[in-house]
Design a protein around this motif. Structure first.
Motif, short mmCIF file in Angstrom:
data_model
loop_
_atom_site.label_atom_id
_atom_site.label_comp_id
_atom_site.label_asym_id
_atom_site.label_seq_id
_atom_site.Cartn_x
_atom_site.Cartn_y
_atom_site.Cartn_z
N THR A 1 1.87 2.14 -17.89
CA THR A 1 2.79 2.36 -16.69
C THR A 1 2.41 3.67 -16.02
O THR A 1 2.56 4.66 -16.81
CB THR A 1 4.16 2.51 -17.38
N VAL A 2 2.09 3.55 -14.95
CA VAL A 2 1.85 4.98 -14.16
C VAL A 2 3.17 5.05 -13.16
O VAL A 2 3.66 4.58 -12.41
CB VAL A 2 0.72 4.71 -12.94
N PRO A 3 3.91 6.27 -13.80
CA PRO A 3 5.27 6.61 -13.10
C PRO A 3 5.17 7.40 -11.72
O PRO A 3 3.77 8.19 -11.66
CB PRO A 3 5.90 7.56 -13.95
N TYR A 4 5.69 7.20 -10.88
CA TYR A 4 5.87 8.18 -9.57
C TYR A 4 7.25 8.43 -9.40
O TYR A 4 8.13 7.59 -9.16
CB TYR A 4 5.21 7.13 -8.41
N GLN B 1 5.01 2.33 -11.33
CA GLN B 1 6.36 2.32 -11.04
C GLN B 1 7.02 3.33 -10.87
O GLN B 1 6.46 4.46 -11.10
CB GLN B 1 6.68 1.83 -12.76
N PHE B 2 7.72 3.15 -9.57
CA PHE B 2 8.27 4.54 -9.15
C PHE B 2 9.71 4.85 -10.01
O PHE B 2 10.24 3.84 -10.18
CB PHE B 2 8.67 4.87 -7.91
N ASP C 1 -6.39 5.64 -8.54
CA ASP C 1 -6.82 6.87 -8.99
C ASP C 1 -7.26 7.19 -10.51
O ASP C 1 -8.24 7.45 -10.95
CB ASP C 1 -6.01 8.07 -8.17
N TYR C 2 -5.85 6.67 -10.95
CA TYR C 2 -6.12 6.93 -12.55
C TYR C 2 -7.15 5.86 -13.21
O TYR C 2 -7.84 6.32 -14.06
CB TYR C 2 -4.90 6.82 -13.24
N GLU D 1 -1.85 4.24 -4.90
CA GLU D 1 -3.02 5.10 -4.86
C GLU D 1 -3.04 5.98 -6.15
O GLU D 1 -4.39 5.89 -6.54
CB GLU D 1 -2.59 6.05 -3.83
N HIS D 2 -1.97 6.23 -6.61
CA HIS D 2 -2.07 7.10 -7.82
C HIS D 2 -2.79 6.15 -9.10
O HIS D 2 -3.57 6.84 -9.72
CB HIS D 2 -0.68 7.80 -8.11
N SER E 1 -10.47 7.18 -13.02
CA SER E 1 -10.82 8.41 -14.03
C SER E 1 -10.97 7.67 -15.33
O SER E 1 -11.44 8.58 -16.19
CB SER E 1 -9.68 9.29 -13.73
N ILE F 1 0.86 -1.12 0.01
CA ILE F 1 0.01 -0.17 -0.01
C ILE F 1 0.85 1.20 0.04
O ILE F 1 1.67 1.55 1.04
CB ILE F 1 -0.87 -0.10 1.39
N THR F 2 1.02 1.77 -1.36
CA THR F 2 1.86 2.82 -1.10
C THR F 2 1.40 3.97 -2.24
O THR F 2 0.18 3.95 -2.66
CB THR F 2 3.33 2.71 -1.87
N LYS F 3 2.09 5.30 -2.30
CA LYS F 3 1.32 6.08 -2.99
C LYS F 3 1.28 6.05 -4.50
O LYS F 3 0.49 6.44 -5.29
CB LYS F 3 1.98 7.37 -2.74
N VAL F 4 2.30 5.19 -4.79
CA VAL F 4 2.03 4.87 -6.37
C VAL F 4 0.93 4.12 -6.86
O VAL F 4 0.03 4.30 -7.58
CB VAL F 4 3.49 3.91 -6.80
#
Lengths: 608, 608
Positions: free
Chosen positions: A601-604, A568-569, A492-493, A488-489, A496, A483-486
């Motif tokens: 790929t959702v980058p953080y 992916q961070f 969220d995406y 979460e983002h 959307s 469970i991390t911000k990545v």
């Protein structure tokens, strides 16, 4: 960083519309395109004498009639190539002429042959030039390979900088070489005319010689013809000329032919008159220079410029290879990347691959590329024969004005080229057999590449009025590692996107991890379904693959599209990548290549 | 394909819950963890004699008192490590003991020192063993490096297969070596007792020797102490033992200590009694064996098992390095990947990196790794000193029962270890100075890695009740290279996402391409906005980057998310990848690393 080093080496990128300025005028073109042909006089006459000496030194007078035959072949080739230049103003290499007149496979035979040959040109010429230098400075002998490789890297960079700039650098040595040889021949003939040279060193023309045979004379002729390698370069490079390209190219070709003829005849004549016998330690040109000048500055001047032009002969390969590659690539026989112009408008992929391949050859043969010379000569005369046969067909088919004369010239050229090729096969089979293996292999490769490209075009074509089955909805799978911000983002995406279903997937290796995350998840995002796939073998990809498969199968039935969103961070510094496992990258590659799913790929971006 | 070869080499993957079965019983543990320590007797006594001979052969009697000092140090170390084992039952390497008692930096000093040392163990032991083999078979001498590398690859594969399996293979040579040396020592002492051996080869203990100094004796003591390298292996490897792990490990350690003491004393005594003088061509053990047996089968048996155990000593590195790496990685001082168990449950990343690094060392030193022995010894005695100092602090702090006795043992050990370390620095500075460079460098690296990991955890932590700014809408950018089915599919997908805006981007290099596509597009998808970015420098990434930037800036103001959808066709065969430009891959990498956009890849799988 990389682009800075690149700019330092090859200069700033140029705009496409500056292409015209990069083109060659006649004087520069002569320098850049004829070094290969002109440098051949450094070894052509010698090759001829080496064959004749196997009978006796008395047979040397045969070099005069054989040289006449070579000059005749040269004239036929020059005339033929002039005709080709005007008939094919956009570049009439052996590949195009053979393809258009004889059919696709003869064209590929010529093209493949030349493609390999240009690599050999670079490797053989640079090694020969390096040998000349390390003969003068024996201390360098152990570094032959590294010196040759350095020269190739230097030539590669010069050519990446662009045609005109390399021409400026290369023009001087070529003209110096021509000047040095003219000086040598002039002084030699002056000495003979003024009676300063001894007159008893040669047997008169026509002296009967025991043991001479037609076979031997043909062999000597074939060997002497190696002086003609490189003359096809100009007809390949017409697009590099300033306008009017064809007429400029034709004039340059004629000038080169005349220079080559004069130098060749002069060397052969002086060698005959001085009764030069080829030696292992010294070249024929060196012996003539010593006889004419003695061992003074002028002798070293001749030797030095010879060494230099041998290295620069490699540059012919750099001019011709990329252009031939473009022609083959446009016809889809080799990868499309050869048609891409680099920062400096040269075809940089061709230049780089040529440099790389010739370095490989030099390293593999440990610098002893002399063994490749017969292979190299055959590789030139096969396309000579094919392109002139192609011209025969063209004249018969088109019957222009004076076609009989033109036909006669090309027929003679074709016949002599074919003879030279056959003589090479008959007398040096042990050295030239590899062409029988690699040419068919290359042609098969050409066809397979074309087949693939054609199939792709076919498959990708949009058929008007036949739209694909529309996507009815979206299923999103998000692999999560915690469970991390990545994550979460990513969730969220996914929301959307108004996806119809969002599934988070967790792949624990330990049962306790499984339970822990399930509990946390239930508190964090109770509305999003979490699937845990326990992996006793500690593999992430295997269970994920299976899961994606099962989701995909169901989705397909209703024309739903499956998207896998990979959180992916992205670390801030390059070396940080080593500190994180690259499973996101691995998952992406496997899914894209094996499954019919879309991968997002959702980058953080980490800030520290 | 790759996974098949992998299975052949290291066996089928094992389930995580089979971990217990991979653990070691005492007999196997002794074999696998003591080969390094036991093999040291092959060179320890010799190192001592080499120092004494610099005075005179008469000084050899000093080897007896020095050996007593070494035995004393050995006893102190064994007793100390027994205490460590019980105090740290989950693995009490120098790293953990120093860290917990002395602080983080002494711990890292010990850990970094050992980490490098295990690499040296592998390189030095394998080269020494290879030397022994190629001395016996001189024909192989030129292949020293390749033989050593082959051994390392073999050991790496064995260890990747798993601890138990390699123990089975490795147990025999270790026990054979112990048996061979006991036989040698037994027969030697029997000969002496029965009077079969000459009695006049040595000077009596106590003979005055001119020129002897305390400094020299300390140096001899330090050299002799190199026989103790490797005894720390067991305390690092407690988790590898079967339950009850600590008591099993302590028993194994004691057994190893007794074996080592017996072998060391026996060799030193026989060397003294026979008056052995160290020679360049023959080792001390070889000379003793020759004196005892003559050159018969038993002599070769001793030599053969010695060579074998030297190679297997490397295996200690393979057991200890990955476990130490796990400890460091759990504390986040080295990359997390070292904590991952491979298919066969071993820490395969540690094993692979150890093998790779030691191969590098052997190749870089061209097989002559003897020069590294002093470095290696210092690398062992630094952590010895630190861990025993740590135990001193622990006893003073915790004051358990009998703490004075325990304190005394550890204080003695610490003092002697420190002395040995200092003597190495004083007498062999030219060989050991590199540790003063690389140890600080490693410690700085450790800290930087930890700092990064801590920062990541901090940044990624989800703060409850503080959700991120929600995404209000989506802008989709689709770079297109033409009108194809892949693009069609991508547009279809973008529409299914109910994106608020879809922009197709075309980057032509030629003005005519620009116009052509614009016309076609207007007919094909008039509803989707097409932006063309003419690129005079023929770069795709530069104009695309700029465009994405400008779109992103606007989108951000309204909390819109920008997604770049990359249409990518996936060829069916691997070699087909060479036929297509990889600009999709390039664009993705650049966008992900430099911009704050989401990148989606829409694959189109070619069927041919």
């Amino acid at each position: 960083m990389f682009s800075l080093i690149k700019q330092l080496l090859i200069g700033k990128p140029l705009k496409s519309d500056m292409l015209g300025e990069q083109k060659l005028n006649k004087k520069k073109a002569l320098a850049i395109l004829s070094s290969d042909a002109l440098s051949s006089v450094a070894y052509g006459p010698e090759q001829m004498l080496i064959v004749l000496i196997t009978v006796s030194a008395a047979a040397f007078w045969y070099s005069i009639p054989i040289a006449c035959a070579v000059l005749f072949l040269l004239t036929a080739l020059i005339l033929s190539y002039r005709q080709i230049i005007f008939a094919y103003p956009h570049g009439g290499g052996a590949y195009i002429v053979s393809k258009e007149n004889l059919g696709i496979n003869p064209g590929l035979l010529a093209g493949g042959s030349l493609l390999v040959d240009y690599i050999l040109t670079v490797a053989v010429s640079v090694s020969a030039g390096t040998d000349a230098i390390t003969s003068a400075f024996p201390a360098l002998h152990d570094h032959n390979v590294s010196i040759a490789v350095t020269f190739i890297i230097f030539l590669t960079i010069l050519n990446l900088r662009g045609v005109t700039e390399s021409a400026s650098v290369l023009a001087y040595p070529v003209y110096l070489f021509v000047f040095a040889l003219f000086l040598l021949i002039g002084v030699g003939i002056f000495n003979i005319l003024t009676g300063a040279a001894p007159t008893d060193l040669h047997t008169p023309v026509g002296t009967p010689v025991a043991g001479i045979s037609l076979f031997l004379l043909l062999r000597a002729f074939a060997s002497g013809s190696s002086a003609l390698t490189g003359i096809e370069a100009i007809s390949n490079a017409i697009p590099n000329f300033k306008d009017p390209a064809p007429s400029n190219a034709a004039k340059t070709l004629t000038a080169m032919g005349i220079l080559l003829a004069l130098l060749f005849s002069g060397i052969v004549f002086l060698a005959y008159y001085y009764g030069i016998v080829p030696q292992a330690e010294a070249t024929v040109v060196s012996l003539i220079a010593e006889e004419t000048f003695g061992r003074n500055f002028l002798y070293y001047f001749v030797q030095g410029t010879t060494a230099l032009i041998l290295i620069l002969a490699a540059n012919t390969g750099y001019s011709a290879f990329p252009l031939l590659a473009v022609n083959l690539a446009k016809d889809k026989f080799i990868p499309r990347m050869f048609t891409v112009r680099g920062d400096r408008l040269g075809y940089s992929n061709g230049i780089l691959i040529l440099g790389f391949a010739s370095i490989l050859l030099i390293v593999a043969f440990n610098g002893h590329t002399e063994q490749l010379i017969p292979l190299y000569a055959v590789g030139v005369f096969i396309p000579f024969t094919l392109s002139q046969s192609g011209m025969i067909v063209k004249w018969i088919r088109e019957k222009p004005k004076d076609w009989q004369t033109k036909l006669f010239i090309n027929a003679m050229g074709a016949l002599i080229s074919l003879t030279v090729t056959l003589v090479f096969f008959l007398t040096k089979f042990t050295q030239v057999w590899p062409v029988l293996v690699f040419l068919p292999a290359i042609i098969i490769m050409f066809h397979r590449i074309k087949k693939h490209y054609d199939a792709v075009v076919d498959e990708l074509r949009v058929i008007p009025g036949k739209p694909p089955v529309a996507i009815k909805g979206n299923v999103v799978i998000i692999p999560v590692a915690g469970i991390t911000k990545v994550v979460e983002h990513s969730i969220d995406y996914a929301r959307s996107l108004s996806a119809d279903q969002i599934i988070a997937v967790y792949i624990p290796f330990e049962r306790e991890d499984e339970q822990k995350l399930e509990e946390k998840w239930a508190q964090w995002h109770p509305d999003i379904r979490l699937v845990t796939l326990f992996s006793p073998y500690r593999s992430i990809t295997l269970p994920l693959n299976r899961f994606v498969d099962s989701v995909e199968r169901k989705a397909k039935e209703e024309n739903y599209q499956v998207t896998v969103i990979i959180p992916q961070f992205i670390p801030k510094k390059g070396w940080h990548n080593f500190l994180h496992n690259q499973s996101g990258f691995l998952i992406r590659t496997i899914l894209l290549y094996r499954k019919n799913v879309i991968v997002t790929t959702v980058p953080y971006h980490l800030k520290k």
